[in-house]
Design an enzyme around this catalytic site. Sequence first.
Site, short mmCIF file in Angstrom:
data_model
loop_
_atom_site.label_atom_id
_atom_site.label_comp_id
_atom_site.label_asym_id
_atom_site.label_seq_id
_atom_site.Cartn_x
_atom_site.Cartn_y
_atom_site.Cartn_z
CB CYS A 330 42.28 39.77 39.30
SG CYS A 330 43.76 40.54 39.95
CD GLU A 331 37.54 38.45 35.64
OE1 GLU A 331 37.12 37.29 35.39
OE2 GLU A 331 36.97 39.24 36.39
#
Length: 402
Positions: A330-331
Amino acid sequence: MESVPLAEVAQAHGTPCYVYSAAAIRHAYTEFEVAFATLDPLVCYAVKANGNLSLLRLLARLGAGFDIVSGGELSRVLAAGGDPGKVVFSGVGKSAAEMVQALRAGVRCFNVESPAELRRLSRVACELGLQAPVSLRVNPDVDPGTHPYIATGLKDSKFGVAYDDAFALYQEAARLPGLRVVGIDCHIGSQITDLDPFVAALEKILELASKLRRGGIPLSHLDLGGGVGIRYRNETPIALADYARAVAPRLEGSGLGLLLEPGRRIVGNAGLLLTRVEYLKISPEHRFAVVDAAMNDLIRPSLYEAWHEIVPVRERQGAPSVLDVVGPVCETGDILGRGRSLALAEGDLLAILSAGAYGASMGSNYNARPRPAEILVDGQAMQLIRRRETVEDLFRNEWPMP
Ligand SMILES: *Cc1c(COP(=O)(O)O)cnc(C)c1O
């Protein structure tokens, strides 16, 4: 990889996984030995590039020394059967406990990076009734022409001691009771593809070494550090023979032995990260291949915008499309390759190349992702050299508070 199909590796060990070639590592190590043969160098492999115990053992059996930057890396070298007498200890923040560990193990040299460290090392050695062999890591203020995050030999870098301060610091080192001055050291950066910065650094270091000899502080070795670059995309790496040809005449007659600290050049092109396509996510706004490897497994693209070649394990018929290869983390920066032209379907295997150095060793567990398995291929043999972490491994040292 050598004689083992990558599809078989994936079948046996799952994805993502790192796969290394023993032959490629042997070849790259031997290249240093051969190129610099007239100087009888000690090649100290930089453990931080990839510290897997099996790779360290493979290199130890070839006669390699090791460049370490922590007590943890020293423990790895010893666990792999490396010779502590061929270990050089670099790094700006050596703790007293790490000094004790390295002194007791009998490392060949401490590459000291500051006046404060020099004094602490003398004190620690005296307390043990020992003398620490030291060299100062001198900062030659040479621009290696590489990414700013991996340039280490400039004046404003946190590494090493300033060239102009080095002579006085050597005089102090020679007076300190716990120290024995043995060498001089520099390491100007990483992924260097031009010979000139190495030659410029060498000349400055040699000038200082001869000034020290005239000043009554003779040295027995010169350590040129690592930093030799490899081909990731279209770079032209330095031919080691050219490097050796530049070093040999300058070093001959100096009475100095040669140490080298290559990391990337030995393992970088010997490894790949094998990953599987989970999803194709294609719309007018974006074109992504979401794969099961991520920035926590290989951070170089996110950290330095580094390029790694990405190739399908089996070529697929049909028109390729241009897409970004991204991971599940989640980046937004979780990108393994931007704008790659690939013909893909879900479930396809991809090999992310040149991932042997600063891949597994810089991995993390971000997003509670277990670290991948590591596999060493040697001819027709494939050997698991690190099992895939389990989720239980990740919270082994934690407990929900009572
Ligand atoms: C990182 C490092 C190396 C190895 O660098 P490569 O670019 O991988 O060859 C060698 N010596 C020191 C002191 C280092 O910090």
